[in-house]
Every structure is written in C-alpha cells, then in structure tokens.
Design an enzyme around this catalytic site. Sequence first.
Site, PDB file in Angstrom:
ATOM      1  N   ASP A 182       0.837  -1.196   0.000  1.00 59.66           N
ATOM      2  CA  ASP A 182       0.000   0.000   0.000  1.00 59.66           C
ATOM      3  C   ASP A 182       0.873   1.247   0.000  1.00 59.66           C
ATOM      4  O   ASP A 182       1.898   1.319   0.689  1.00 59.66           O
ATOM      5  CB  ASP A 182      -0.905  -0.009   1.233  1.00 59.66           C
ATOM      6  CG  ASP A 182      -1.771   1.241   1.305  1.00 59.66           C
ATOM      7  OD1 ASP A 182      -2.573   1.455   0.374  1.00 59.66           O
ATOM      8  OD2 ASP A 182      -1.603   2.012   2.269  1.00 59.66           O
ATOM      9  N   HIS A 198       4.737   4.079  -3.314  1.00 58.35           N
ATOM     10  CA  HIS A 198       5.607   5.169  -3.748  1.00 58.35           C
ATOM     11  C   HIS A 198       6.048   6.054  -2.590  1.00 58.35           C
ATOM     12  O   HIS A 198       7.028   6.782  -2.715  1.00 58.35           O
ATOM     13  CB  HIS A 198       4.903   6.014  -4.818  1.00 58.35           C
ATOM     14  CG  HIS A 198       3.591   6.570  -4.365  1.00 58.35           C
ATOM     15  ND1 HIS A 198       2.458   5.790  -4.285  1.00 58.35           N
ATOM     16  CD2 HIS A 198       3.223   7.803  -3.956  1.00 58.35           C
ATOM     17  CE1 HIS A 198       1.449   6.524  -3.859  1.00 58.35           C
ATOM     18  NE2 HIS A 198       1.879   7.742  -3.644  1.00 58.35           N
ATOM     19  N   ASP A 216      -9.908   2.029  -4.620  1.00 60.36           N
ATOM     20  CA  ASP A 216      -9.878   3.344  -3.977  1.00 60.36           C
ATOM     21  C   ASP A 216     -10.069   4.477  -4.980  1.00 60.36           C
ATOM     22  O   ASP A 216      -9.716   5.622  -4.707  1.00 60.36           O
ATOM     23  CB  ASP A 216      -8.584   3.536  -3.185  1.00 60.36           C
ATOM     24  CG  ASP A 216      -7.342   3.198  -3.992  1.00 60.36           C
ATOM     25  OD1 ASP A 216      -7.488   2.857  -5.180  1.00 60.36           O
ATOM     26  OD2 ASP A 216      -6.243   3.264  -3.432  1.00 60.36           O
TER      27      ASP A 216
END
Length: 1514
Positions: free
Chosen positions: A504, A507, A605
Amino acid sequence: CYNKFTYPQKFTPLQFRLGPTLQGKRVRVHTNYPARGKKFNSQEFRVLEWINPTGREDDSDKYCKLDLEISGSYQYYFGCGDEEKTGGGYIVVDPVLRVGHERNILPLDSVTIQTYLSKCLGPLDEWLDRFRVAKKTGYNMIHLTPLQKLGESRSSYSIADQLELNPEFSPPGKNYTWTDVGNLIEKIRKEWNMLCITDVVYNHTAANSKWLRLHPECGYNLVNSPHLKPAWILDRALWHFSCDVAGGKYSDSGLTPLIENEKQLKVRVAWDVFSPLKLWEFLQVNVDKVVEQFKKMLQAEGPEVKGKHKLKIIQDLQYKRFGNTVDMKMALEMFGRFTNGPAAIQVCCDWFKKSLEELNVECYKEMQGHHEKAINCIMGTVHYERLAANGPKLGPVTRKQPLVTRYFTFPFEDMPMEKEQLLLQNPDDSCHFLAHNGWVMGDDPLRNFAEPGSNVYLRRELVCWGDSVKLRYGNKPEDCPYLWAHMKKYTEIMAKHFFGVRLDNCHSTPLHVAEYMLRSAREHRLDLYVVAELFTESEELDNAFVTRLGITSLIREAMSAGDSHEQGRLVYRFGGEPVGSFIQPNIRPLVPGIAHAMFLDVTHDNECPIKVRSVYDCLPTSAIVSMACCATGSTRGYDELVPHQISVVKEERLYSRWNADALPSSAGEVNLQSGIMAGKLALNRLHKDLAEKGFTQVYVDQLDEDTVAVTRHCPSTHRSVVTVSRTAFKNPKRHHYRERVSPMFIPGQIEEVILEAHMVERDAGSYVKHEKYINGMPEYTVELWEHLQLQDSKTVKQGEATTNGRSGFVQEIVFDRLNPGSVIAFRVSLDPKSQDNVGFLRTQLSQFNRLYKSGSLTDPSCICAFSALSLMSKLSLADLNMLLFRCDAEEKDDGGGCYNIPSWMVLKYGGLQGFVSVLSDIRPKNDLGHPFCDNLRQGDWMLDYISSRLMNKGGALREVGKWFHAIFTYLQHIPRYLVPCYFDAIIAGAYATAVDAVFKNMSSFVQSGSTLVKQLVLGSVQMCGVGWVPALPPLSPALEDVPYRLNPNTKQEEQCCVSLAAGLPHFSSGIFRCWGRDTFIALHGLLLITGRHIEARNIILAFAGTLRHGLIPNLLGEGTSARFNSRDAVWWWLQCIQDYCAMIPQGISILSCPVSRMYPTDDSEPQPAGTVDQPLYDVIQEALQRHMQGIEFRERNAGPQIDSKMRDEGFNIEAKVNPDTGFVYGGNRFNCGTWMDKMGESDKAGNRGIPATPRDGSAVEIVGLCKSTVRWLMRLNKNGHFPYSSVSVHRDGEIHTVSYEEWNQRIQDNFEKMFYVSPDPEDPNEQHPDLVHKRGIYKDSYGASSPWCDYQLRPNFTIAMVVAPELFTVERAWAALEVAEKKLLGPLGMKTLDPDDMVYCGVYDNALDNDNYNLAKGFNYHQGPEWLWPVGYFLRAKLYFAKQMGQEVYDHTVYLVKNVLSRHHIHLERSPWKGLPELTNENGQFCPFSCETQAWSIATILEVLHDLCEAEDL
C-alpha cells in the site's frame, strides 16, 4: 545503470557475458543471489566464476552463470580493472504460483483478481459465502485490504494494531486467530484453486494505536523532529481558527460556517492566523545577543582577514524562536578588520549588526513565501471540499468537519493557543505531537517529506490522512528498534498466511524499509507474489521500486484512459508481443524490461466508473481488460454495478453473499443474473484459457472512436481470439452514437462465436441503496450467449466479401447489433489449407528447432524430400560463398544483382547473409513494420529471388535451391501476416546450417574456436569465390586436385579455382578483384589458418605462373592484364609459401609442384597453361636471383592507357639489393611500390602524378620480409628441401656468388644500425640527427630520396617484427611498440602516420577536390587514416616481445590484445557486411570511402587469435 533490470523466469539459467568493450579486461561479477544451500543476505555478495567453453583465444564466449531457483530481487555489479563497481543492475525473478491439491502452476498472466474491503466481509464464518461470488464469476485470486484491528476513523488502511486480527471477524463466543484465517485461505487454495493476497501498510499507523502512545519515537514528533515546530504551531492556529469559524465568531463580518466567500476567508486566514504567529522568528537570529557576543570576541582577539565570505545563518537544531546564530569565526574575519580602539570596535559591531538585520529580512521574506504557498493550498482544499461541483461538498465548518484536516495529533483537551505552546517546553508532552501521513502532489516519491529540509507541512502541501501517523524508521533497525521489530513481525504473519502482498502507498514507503520487510517475508514464503500501485509518473522511478523490491506486477487501471483509443493502447502496452512476431532464439540477450502489469478495470480506492463514464461501459471495458496478456482484475462491486464508490473509509455495510436462486431484488444475495457477473465469468474464463494455452501475441485495432477490437494469437497453433467491444464512455441515453459500426475483416476461418453480450435494462425495480448490504443496480444486467455458430449470432452476420485467395481466408463481418455496451468474441483458426501448409512448414523447421514440433504435420506429397543439413553438407566452400555471400558487383557479373527493396535499399549480399543481416536487426525489436517485412507481406518476390538464384546454378547448389523452392511453396500459401516470422525461421535455420557446414570444412582451430574466431572465418568464405569468369590464370594441367567446371558458353571444361577478393564492394569483381599484395597479406589468415590448403596452394601457384622481371603482379588482371609495379607483393608471396610449408602437413611438397609459366621470359607473350612448366622452387630462386642481380625495367604500355594519374618517371620500376647491407631497395619519388600506394590526382592542388608516400629506398617491412625469406631458404637448403644455397650476380663481367647464409647475416648485422632511432642524440649511426623527431622507434624506410620520410613514425616496422623478430633487440623493440601504441593505435586500426607529423590528417575524403596539396582527392590516404590490417601485426609483435619481457608483461599484453579485439568483435556484430573495413577515419570514425569489408583486415585479426591460441597451447 542501476535502474536497469531484467525479468528472467524462475528455473532459467542466466548467463553474464562480457560485452565487447569489456573483453580483454579483468572483470569480476558480484551478486547477492545466494549460492545453493545458502541463505539470502542482501549485503553479502559473492564473485561468480568465469566459464570459457573454448578455453582460449579471446573472451567472446566467456560467461558466468546463475541458476535462478529463488524468486525475488537480486543485485549484481561488475568491476573492471581496479574499479570495484563499473556498472550493474538488478535481476527480478518472478514467483511460481501453485493452486489445488496437485499444486498446479497458475501462470502469472492468467491471474484474475478481485479486491475485497475486509471490514465488509463480516464474521469469518461468513467469508466463504462472500468469497464464493469471486469463485463463481471466474476469479482465481482474492485481494483483501488489511485484516487488522482498525483505527478510530474505520479506514481500511488505518491500522490500530498490526499484529492483532480485527476482533469484528469473531462472532460472540468465538475468538478467531491468524491461524484460522490461514486455514481458510489454504482451504480456498486447495479446493477452489484460488489464492489470497493482502495489503501491507508500512508508512503509517492509526493515530490511536496503543503501541504508538508507548513508543512515540516511532513517529515524527516535536522532540525527534523539532524542525516541524513552526508547522505544528500553524496547524494549531488553523484548528483554533476553524473552531472560531464553526462557532460563528466571524459571521457578522460575512464569514459564516457555510463557506461561500473564498476572498473573505483568504483575508481572515492571512491576518487572523498567519500574522500573529510570527513564524519567521524561527528562522532569524537575536541580533542584539549575537552582536554582543561578537563584540566580546573582538575585544579578546583581532583576527586576520582571509578572503571573501558570505555570512549564513546556522539553524538552531531545537528550532527556538530567535535561536539561530552565525559562524562567529567567519564573522570575525568579515567584520573584524579594525580593532584598534573602542570606536573601531563599535564600527565593526554596527557593520556586523546591519548584516544580521539584512539576514533577518531575508528570513522574513523566506517565511512569507511559505505563508503564501500555505494560504493557496488551504484555499485550494477548501474550494474542492466545500465548493467544487465535483468535490464532496462537506457543508458547514464544524469541529468534526474542520476547515482543513489537522496535520498533527493533539492528545490533550483543548486549551488556549498560549497554553498549547507551553507544552512544547516539556519533551514528555511534545513527543506525542505526531505528524500525520498523506501524499504530496507532484513530489519526488523517493524524498521523505517529513525529514529536515522539507517544508511540506509548513507550506500545507500535504494531502493529509488525519487518521494516520507517519512512521519514522530512520536508516536502519538500530535507529528505531521497536518499530522495525514490530513491523517485521507484522510482515512475517502476513507472509505466513497469504500467498502475496500488495504494497500500500508503495511510492511513499521508504525503499530501504520495504526492502527489509520483503526480505523477511520471502524467508517465510519463497514464492511471494508482490504487487503495488505506483504514482510516480516516471518509468525510471517505477523501475527503482520494482528492481529493489522485486515487485511482480504493477497495478494499472483502465479508468486512467480518457477514451477507448487510449484504453486499447494500454492493452497493447501491458503485455504480449505483436501478432506474427518473430520467434526469438533459445539463447538470447535478456534485455532490460518493465514490470509486469496487473491491469484492472477499476481499483478499489478510485471513483466509480458508472459515475465517471456510464453503466453501459462496465461490460465492454471489462472485455478489453480481459484480453490483455497480463494479470487482470477488478474490485468487488464493479460486477454487481454498484453505482457509487465503495469508500475504504466510510463504508460499513456487508458484501452480498452468493445464492444461485436469488432474485435480482434480493437483499444481500447475488448470482449470475446480477449486474454483469455472467459476462465477467465468461470473460475471466476466456482470459485464463488464453494465458494457459499460449496466446501470447496481441493486436489492437481501433475500428472507430468507440469500438476496439483486440486479437490474442497463439504462435504455435495460429489460432486467435478476436474480441470486439463497443465502449460507452458516455451514457447512450444522453449521447448520440453512430448507428452502425463499419464491417470488419478477420483473416482466417471463424470457428465459433465464443460469446456475445449486451448491457440491457430489465424490469426489476430501480436502485435503492440498502442499509445493511452493498447492493448494485438491479435494473441492468447482461444478455449473454456463448458458443454460437456465426450464422446463429444475434450481433453480427457474415458479409459478402469472403475471399479464399492463395494466402487463406479473410472473412467480412457485418455488425448488425453491436450497440454501445456490447461485446462479441470470435474464435478464429487458419482455414484448412493454411493449417496444412503451416503444419508442413513447421515439420521442415523442426530440423532447425524442436520448438516447431508442436503443430507440425507430415506432407504426404513430400516436396521437401531431403533435409537442409544433408543438402548443405554436400556443398564446397566455393558453393557456400555463393549460398551465403556475393555482393552486388559479383552478382551483376553473373547477370543479376542483389535483392532490391524499392521502398528501402539493395541488400548487401545476394546470398543468405544479405537477408540475415536485416533480420538480425529487426528480429529482437519485432519490427514488423519494417520495409523488409512489408515486402514479404506484399508479394513472393523475395522468395522467388532466393530459390531461383540458386536453382540457376549447377550441382549441389541447384538442389539447395530446390529445397528453398519447396519450403517457400508452403510459405506462399499461409496468411501474409505470418510470412515474415516463418521466412525468418527458414532463413535463420538455413543460415545456421550453412554456417555449420562452413566450419566443418575448416581446420580444428576453427571448429573449436570462439565466436569471434567463427565470425572472422566467415570472411574466408565471403572473400573466396569463383566468378562467371575465373579470376586466376590457369594452373598446370599436370597439377592434381584442380577444380574444373563446364563453361556454359563454350561447353568446354575450364579450371574454376577460388580467387581471393581484396575487398567488398569495391574490389570484388572483374580485373580489379585480385591483387598480389592483398592476396598474400590475407592468404595466411583466410586460407592457411582455416585449413583451406588446396585453395591456398592453387592461388600461390597461379601467381607463381605470372612471375615476370622477378616480381609477381600487384593488379593480377587475370594474368594477361597484370601490372608489375609492386616491390613488396613478391615478398608477401614468398612469406606465404614459407607459411604454407610450415603449417601444412607435408607442406614442403608445394616446392616441387609444377608452375605453368605464363611469361617464361620477361618479353614473352602470355603462354597457354602447360606450355612451360617449372617446379615452384625454381620460380622462387628466380625471384631471389633477379633481385640480387637488380631489377630495372619500364612498365609495358606505359602511359595514360594503363594509369592516367602517373607521371612518366613513375613507370620506371627498380628493385635491387644493397650488397653491403643486404637490404632490398628500389622505387623513386614518382612511384609507390609498397602498400601505401596513393597517387595524387588533383590538378587544383597540383599533386597529380605525385605519390603521397613513395617510400622509395628500403622499406622496413620489405627488409623484414626479405630477411624472413633468406633465413628460411638457408634452412631449407641445409635440410635438403631446397636445391639452391645461394644467388649469383653478374657484375663487371664477373660472377659473384652470395649465399643465403651471407645475405641473411648482412641484414642481421645492419638492420638496427640503419633503422633504429636511438634515444641517444649522440648515436654515431645516425646520419641525419636533424631530421629526428621521435626517438626510440624504428624508421619507416632507409635511404629514401626525401630523407625526412625515413624518420616518419608509421606502423610498418611491426610487420618486420612479426616475420623477422630476430632483427630486433627485445628492449628496443618493446619501447618502440609502446610508442606505436601511444601514438598510432586507434579503436579499430593503426594510424598510418604519427599525429604529430606536420602532414598528418586522419580523415580520408576521396571526393574532396580543392587547393590543399595534402588533402585534395584523398591524398592523405596513408597519411593518418587508421588502417585495420596493420593492427594485426602490431598486436602479434606485442605478444611476441611481451613473452620475452616476462610473464607479468605478457599477461598485461594479453589483456590489451583482447580488449583491442573486442572492438573488432563489436564491429563484426553490428556490420551488415559481417566483415572488417579497409580503414576508418581518425579515432575509429566511419569512412564512407572505405571498403566495408576487406580481406587483409579480417585475415590479420584472425592471425592474432591464432597466435593467442598457439601461445596458450604451449
């Protein structure tokens, strides 16, 4: 480049091979991939052992190997010479996923995944009923959001305790554990053939995590991160302001809790929030305090002023207001110049104070800049959240919905701002003010925005997650032991029970942290499936994450596409090869890659597709996604047509369960009648089937602005699946779509309609959001039909334009009912005739590659009765020259030409190499749009050219031509889009077979040689052939083993000996093909070393037959048009005879072979073969005798008819022997009798008829060649193999006899005296000390008419070193070679003149005609350009003398030699001519006037490799 990485498959052997630029160097490859039986340690690197299959010569086959058995990310690097790390990269080994009781492999590209929000699953007892929805709709993987106990916000990603299973999963009376979850997941794997993965969240934890209260050091707080204090104060001020707005404090002035006036708000934020805080004080210094300190220091000492400095503020590490200072020592240097009294000190202090005040002003401006940015960010947030049409419209400001999200935790009761700031003074309180996590738009994802140096929190740039605290790991576990240990344990639990993880917020996760955690995970699950979603917007940054973390798949989303064209492009980009792709070799370079994709229609999401596009688009987008050659998937709710985003934060309802009998309106139950679930099942099945059956090729066709056709093709069976999807990005009820889709033409035969589906409305009531269950839109469903015959389709009908040409079927499809929201999929195969031809073709190709056994068929007609191997094994090397090579000029001599692609170019060769050179360039890139491929698809011209060219020849070549004709017959009757890949397979296989036949006909040195050796020896076949008219004069009829052929015109037998072309393409045909000098410089390498002894003998004897005046011809001109203007050719000829005798078993017998003299006397006319025969030893003796006597004559037919450039004096030929020194000398300043034979031809520059390099006198290489010859003859005579011991000279009426022993000794005694340029300026042997400009070298000539020419540094002395090394003192020779290396050695060749010489010019331009004497019309041909053939002699000389210098010097020299050879390897690899050029311009630059491949260039490099081999065998 460390961001480059490769994706080898598990259980694949990976080889590291030396690139040509590294060959010859000491290279060490290190990797952290563990040795077998060892545990992986990322910091532990080992050196791999080099393997050299040939064990000698060069490094072109040298490699080290890894057997990849463990998935994950591994690093390698290599060091060269003294460098520890010269370069490196990463290897990402994919996991192998297994399902079922039998642990069957689940291919990565067959994965179909569905995401579930774990909190919506209910108790663990109910999970199977909800997971069954995924199973029944064809998914084979489930992704679960975190299953841990959640934080107060109830966000799926705000975890309160990473180690505790969410207690909500345990119903009353039960207490489920991670083991129970693991057992359920294992049950699903075994019984349902499905895998489960889950999220791991490393960069934040819930703000209410209990362990965080105990360990606040795990977050960014105001104790361990005091740089955040100004941002915290601003955050608290904004909170208090928000509370005031919510309480109506500003309502009277127009700022009400319901924000409507942005301008009023902005003014209030600036004046009521920012101004009172005076945050600039955190950046400033206390001027009075610092000046006072400065004054005291001035009074104590008077500094010495040094240079100029710029005063800078030193930031207080605790970030106290006015807590900063400056470098006082620097201040003393800058402002303490006058200290002679109180007044002077005060002046200094005032000056210093003013500077400090200026610094404070700069700090004020800096903070004002932060203020402005912060205000803009605040206003942007408020506008989106409360005013924007596409925003959430949060409504009035309240304490629960504050003006802006808080950036820091505040675990205390509310108190006035003044009291809050007092808490900063107590570390036990301020350590609990923790920074929230979030993301920064457009920021560098590798930068930690909470660390010092970042102002993200101060500038309010963070899109903040107010429920989560950003975790502070530091650089290593010791920096925060509890956090690292806690998260490691969390990771291990997940890896133990799940088959993969989704990283999750990858980055924003510190790379070193994720690396550490995933290493721990892989210790518990070797084949860990790792997926991540990156938002870097940079492929390079994506690669940084993929390589270091070993990410298996990057999540990509169809919803990112703005239109159907872009959506189709994503399918093409994310996996698969183009349809009709070339088959790549079994062993091939592993090129850098990009990560596999996991292509989802929508992620969990992101916004709801029904809102962003339309409900009608759900099905066609799913179809497009399912056709991608990669992992695919969706999120739960998409298939059920849930018309809103299922919020990861707010959603609390449960997913529906599976019930096959449920009605569309049933609450909490779904089945195939719900939404698009029936369509998704069919599509998921299709996706899995395509992956498992090898449909690896993809073609995307945009039929119109809304309709996308995707083809998946199997390269072994040539079956295809074509899916046509009509998207509906806009609702068809409100948007006008065109009524009809244009017809589509599908190549092949449609076997069936796999499926056709339409989005339809039904009477099941309108959508009403259910309170307990997540429900979809009941009013829409899919109308689905599967496995129909084309005539039964309700969507399409077969058009009229069905064709059955020679290359198979093309079926026209007319779309009758492809409405927006519709999908149709066809199964397509080749028509029966094409299937048969492909099968027959694959049978033939299986002789080259077992891969083609699949799908092969036996042709009952047996038109290919023989294998290519059996046919090509019967070819001679001369035949193989015809099969493989022959340039355009050679082909035109036969009345043809090389194959011409009109839209592109003429191929380099008429033989297979011409085609292979192009294919080897376009094959790795799959460049199917290349003009070469277009030509193949458009017609059979190329096929006809190849077969007819060979069938027009006789003998074994005709049979090979028939084989090509037969196999091309199959090729001509398959679909045209397949022709390039199968043509490549045919040509590549035939070429490899032919090349193997070449090697089998050559010496053991070649057969056991390296790749570089084998590449070079193809030059022997390339240069040696028989033309339409034989280039060599006839040999004696008494000679055995002479090849004959039937002349097609005279019908008489004629000799057809192989001749050696000087170079291609300029010296390949006609009278300009054969040159004496070129032939015998090249013959040793191209014929003797390769074992072509008969051809070598015939060429030696043919030239012997043309001996005249004691010379052999330079330009052979078939003997009858020969020119005897070369002083060195005869000595190269003699050297080759010597080499032949030494290298060939019973080679000495050549001396007795009959030579048919074309010119028995100097003045005789050409005589037919057999008229006058002599043994070769008599011809050799005549050549030596004539030189000692003295050769002096004028060329026949002297004048412009034989040379339009030469002056009259140049036709006078002279070649004699100096009786005192034994040196051969000759020539004059108007001719050029050595290889440096450029004659001036420019009238503008005035150099016409003037040789650029006459090299008259005694040329150093001729002296060396002469010494080699007389030494050899002396020894032959002593051994009884040569009947002559001396030569006789008639002078002054007397006969003087000079023995070979005397001649040999005279040269030996005088060579260094006359040729060596001593480092000693007082050397008595030096006749022209004033002309010396390089010392410690050997002269290029001795006794030149222009004495300064003797002293020019050129590479020719290295030739003498190789053929007569005894002439040289070892130390002197080595020093001279060092000078040559430094001044003359180029990338590929040797500079032909010292670059320090005044006439040096390294760029050859034969077309340039100007008034520059030294350049015009290429006058500098040998005055600088870098010729390749001398580099062979230079390297051989280096090797020879290095051995005399000792082992260490020799080893160093071998490295040099291999490195130089590596450059030739590069050129050979890249050149479409597959040869080495005649010359290059300076520093290895391409010269357009050079022959692209030159015989002597190839030969002398081959000689170096032979010397290396012999040295290693000693």
